[in-house]
Enzyme design. Structure first.
Site, PDB file in Angstrom:
ATOM      1  N   ARG A  59      -0.009 -28.878  23.191  1.00 58.97           N
ATOM      2  CA  ARG A  59      -0.268 -28.605  24.605  1.00 58.97           C
ATOM      3  C   ARG A  59      -0.385 -27.106  24.881  1.00 58.97           C
ATOM      4  O   ARG A  59      -0.986 -26.699  25.874  1.00 58.97           O
ATOM      5  CB  ARG A  59       0.805 -29.239  25.516  1.00 58.97           C
ATOM      6  CG  ARG A  59       0.536 -28.988  27.003  1.00 58.97           C
ATOM      7  CD  ARG A  59       1.327 -29.891  27.943  1.00 58.97           C
ATOM      8  NE  ARG A  59       2.736 -29.938  27.626  1.00 58.97           N
ATOM      9  CZ  ARG A  59       3.610 -28.965  27.884  1.00 58.97           C
ATOM     10  NH1 ARG A  59       3.236 -27.861  28.504  1.00 58.97           N
ATOM     11  NH2 ARG A  59       4.877 -29.098  27.542  1.00 58.97           N
ATOM     12  N   TYR A 113     -22.549 -28.234  39.834  1.00 58.94           N
ATOM     13  CA  TYR A 113     -22.258 -29.482  39.122  1.00 58.94           C
ATOM     14  C   TYR A 113     -21.373 -30.353  40.032  1.00 58.94           C
ATOM     15  O   TYR A 113     -20.445 -29.841  40.688  1.00 58.94           O
ATOM     16  CB  TYR A 113     -21.541 -29.158  37.812  1.00 58.94           C
ATOM     17  CG  TYR A 113     -21.022 -30.370  37.102  1.00 58.94           C
ATOM     18  CD1 TYR A 113     -21.893 -31.205  36.421  1.00 58.94           C
ATOM     19  CD2 TYR A 113     -19.682 -30.707  37.143  1.00 58.94           C
ATOM     20  CE1 TYR A 113     -21.435 -32.349  35.788  1.00 58.94           C
ATOM     21  CE2 TYR A 113     -19.213 -31.844  36.512  1.00 58.94           C
ATOM     22  CZ  TYR A 113     -20.092 -32.661  35.836  1.00 58.94           C
ATOM     23  OH  TYR A 113     -19.635 -33.786  35.214  1.00 58.94           O
ATOM     24  N   ASP A 185     -20.538 -20.640  35.127  1.00 57.62           N
ATOM     25  CA  ASP A 185     -20.611 -21.830  34.281  1.00 57.62           C
ATOM     26  C   ASP A 185     -21.896 -21.714  33.473  1.00 57.62           C
ATOM     27  O   ASP A 185     -22.995 -21.824  34.014  1.00 57.62           O
ATOM     28  CB  ASP A 185     -20.601 -23.077  35.183  1.00 57.62           C
ATOM     29  CG  ASP A 185     -20.633 -24.377  34.393  1.00 57.62           C
ATOM     30  OD1 ASP A 185     -21.168 -24.373  33.265  1.00 57.62           O
ATOM     31  OD2 ASP A 185     -20.145 -25.399  34.914  1.00 57.62           O
ATOM     32  N   LYS A 210     -21.370 -30.722  26.212  1.00 55.31           N
ATOM     33  CA  LYS A 210     -22.830 -30.694  26.240  1.00 55.31           C
ATOM     34  C   LYS A 210     -23.352 -29.966  24.997  1.00 55.31           C
ATOM     35  O   LYS A 210     -23.115 -30.406  23.898  1.00 55.31           O
ATOM     36  CB  LYS A 210     -23.282 -30.037  27.546  1.00 55.31           C
ATOM     37  CG  LYS A 210     -22.485 -30.511  28.784  1.00 55.31           C
ATOM     38  CD  LYS A 210     -22.680 -31.963  29.122  1.00 55.31           C
ATOM     39  CE  LYS A 210     -21.686 -32.481  30.153  1.00 55.31           C
ATOM     40  NZ  LYS A 210     -21.613 -31.749  31.405  1.00 55.31           N
TER      41      LYS A 210
HETATM   42  C1  PLP Z   1     -20.708 -31.651  32.460  1.00 48.61           C
HETATM   43  C2  PLP Z   1     -20.562 -30.395  33.201  1.00 48.61           C
HETATM   44  C3  PLP Z   1     -19.318 -29.975  33.670  1.00 48.61           C
HETATM   45  C4  PLP Z   1     -18.069 -30.808  33.479  1.00 48.61           C
HETATM   46  O1  PLP Z   1     -17.758 -30.947  32.146  1.00 48.61           O
HETATM   47  P1  PLP Z   1     -16.878 -32.153  31.515  1.00 48.61           P
HETATM   48  O2  PLP Z   1     -16.812 -31.785  30.087  1.00 48.61           O
HETATM   49  O3  PLP Z   1     -17.589 -33.438  31.807  1.00 48.61           O
HETATM   50  O4  PLP Z   1     -15.561 -32.105  32.208  1.00 48.61           O
HETATM   51  C5  PLP Z   1     -19.234 -28.764  34.325  1.00 48.61           C
HETATM   52  N1  PLP Z   1     -20.324 -28.006  34.534  1.00 48.61           N
HETATM   53  C6  PLP Z   1     -21.543 -28.381  34.109  1.00 48.61           C
HETATM   54  C7  PLP Z   1     -22.714 -27.496  34.377  1.00 48.61           C
HETATM   55  C8  PLP Z   1     -21.711 -29.583  33.430  1.00 48.61           C
HETATM   56  O5  PLP Z   1     -22.923 -29.953  33.026  1.00 48.61           O
END
Ligand code: PLP
Length: 393
Positions: A59, A113, A185, A210
């Site tokens: 953790r 998002y 992001d 992703k």
């Molecule tokens: C998928 C995504 C998230 C969230 O990510 P998770 O791994 O599903 O929690 C945040 N920002 C963007 C741009 C995303 O495509």
């Protein structure tokens, strides 16, 4: 790295392709292993010195599997330190909660998002943080949105699902002048296409689910930035509990090795597909940064490529879009993105379903909008598949 593994490799090179494979790996390996094995142990021997900072626990995100990822992600994004998390949302929520206090003010870009949108607009206000938005296409609206109590600004390097690139140089100038923490992001761009820390951003966030992992087989997130920022996020994450499991760490590290190869191919395929779609009479509009008039030229100048996403709107709305998607054979109808396999989705029923219809309308997300995530299949096969799906309409 302590624990008998020796020093971090000094031979890791300087190019992204090399760093993706070797960055941050221990010089001597573990037990002679060429790859970093899974350390499936929740706790670790404290050792003779026995100081609190030597305690290892899953953790606390500080097992050998976490630490190789932290060093590698820091190298790929050009940051001092990095932190992996249990999901992209864990990275985003822990970072915002580490940076903001009740009474603070946050400015975000208008289109976000879906999960981030809900977190900042529905959770943060309850926790005592005020939130305002600005239109990244008109950065002067950021200047107007800033207040004395503004602590941070959050943007997405390529917006979802309309794939807009803002006038990021203006955003950086305005945020720097105001002395706020500038968070981005970078999930859609990846460090292959854009490295925000080199351009004045303070904190890079990722959904590693992703492109960074790239195989649609795990959920993970990351934050990269200065040692000071990352250490405050790390502390928050230890309390919130959003640690990444060691086996997921292992898979993510393996996925990262092919990041550069995958993303470069995805860049090429998406640009070709965007050009093809633009010529189809059934398509009302194509959203992709390679298209003239889409995205800020100043922002786009910071990018080496635009990633594997293409969004488009069909004449005929939601029903036609559903019919078209059902006719596709290669892209699977599923949310998420960035994997080696092509996926297709309608944001109105997946990523942006939690928004109210009027919120979606304001963002320009229509019922007929289709978002395509191109994988690494042959572009000729993808084009042939799109062709037969149009013929089936
Ligand atoms: C998928 C995504 C998230 C969230 O990510 P998770 O791994 O599903 O929690 C945040 N920002 C963007 C741009 C995303 O495509």
């Amino acid at each position: 790295m302590s624990g008998g593994s020796g020093s971090t490799s000094q031979r890791a090179g300087t190019h992204l392709e090399t760093l993706a494979v070797h960055g941050g790996e221990p010089e001597a390996g573990y037990g002679g292993a060429v790859v970093v094995p899974v350390f499936q142990s929740s706790t670790y021997l404290v050792g003779e010195a026995g100081t609190p900072d030597q305690v290892r626990y899953i953790r606390w995100n500080n097992t050998p599997n976490h630490e190789v990822l932290h060093r590698r992600l820091a190298l790929l994004e050009g940051g001092e330190d990095a932190l992996v998390t249990a999901s992209g949302m864990a990275a985003i929520s822990a970072s915002l909660l580490a940076v903001l206090q009740p009474g603070d003010h946050l400015v975000v870009q208008q289109s976000l998002y879906g999960g981030t949108f809900e977190f900042v607009w529905r959770f943060l206000p309850v926790w005592g943080v005020r939130v305002s938005w600005f239109d990244p296409v008109r950065p002067e609206t950021l200047q107007v949105a800033l207040e004395a109590r503004t602590r941070a600004v959050l943007v997405e390097s390529i917006s979802n699902p309309l794939l807009e690139i803002a006038d990021l140089p203006a955003v950086v100038e305005i945020a720097r002048a105001a002395g706020v923490i500038l968070m981005v992001d970078n999930t859609f761009a990846t460090p292959v296409n854009f490295r925000p820390l080199e351009h004045g951003f303070d904190l890079v966030l990722h959904s590693c689910t992703k492109y960074l992992n790239g195989h649609s087989d795990l959920v993970a997130g990351a934050a990269v930035g200065s040692s000071e920022l990352i250490s405050s996020i790390r502390h928050k994450l230890m309390l919130l509990g959003g640690c990444l499991d060691p086996h997921a760490c292992f898979l993510l590290e393996r996925g990262l090795k092919t990041l550069v190869l995958r993303v470069r191919q995805q860049n090429r395929t998406a640009s070709v597909v965007a050009g093809y779609l633009e010529k189809r009479s059934e398509v009302r509009r194509v959203f992709h940064p390679s298209r003239d008039g889409w995205g800020s030229p100043r922002g786009k100048a910071w990018f080496g490529g635009y990633g594997g996403m293409v969004s488009f709107e069909l004449e005929g709305g939601g029903e036609t879009a559903a019919k078209f998607m059902a006719a596709l054979r290669i892209p699977k109808d599923a949310p998420s993105l960035g994997g080696v396999e092509s996926l297709v989705t309608r944001p109105v029923i997946t990523s942006h379903s939690s928004l109210k219809p009027e919120e979606r309308a304001e963002l320009g997300i229509t019922d007929g909008l289709i978002r395509l995530s191109l994988g690494i299949e042959a572009v000729e096969d993808i084009l042939a598949d799109l062709e037969q799906a149009f013929a089936a309409l």
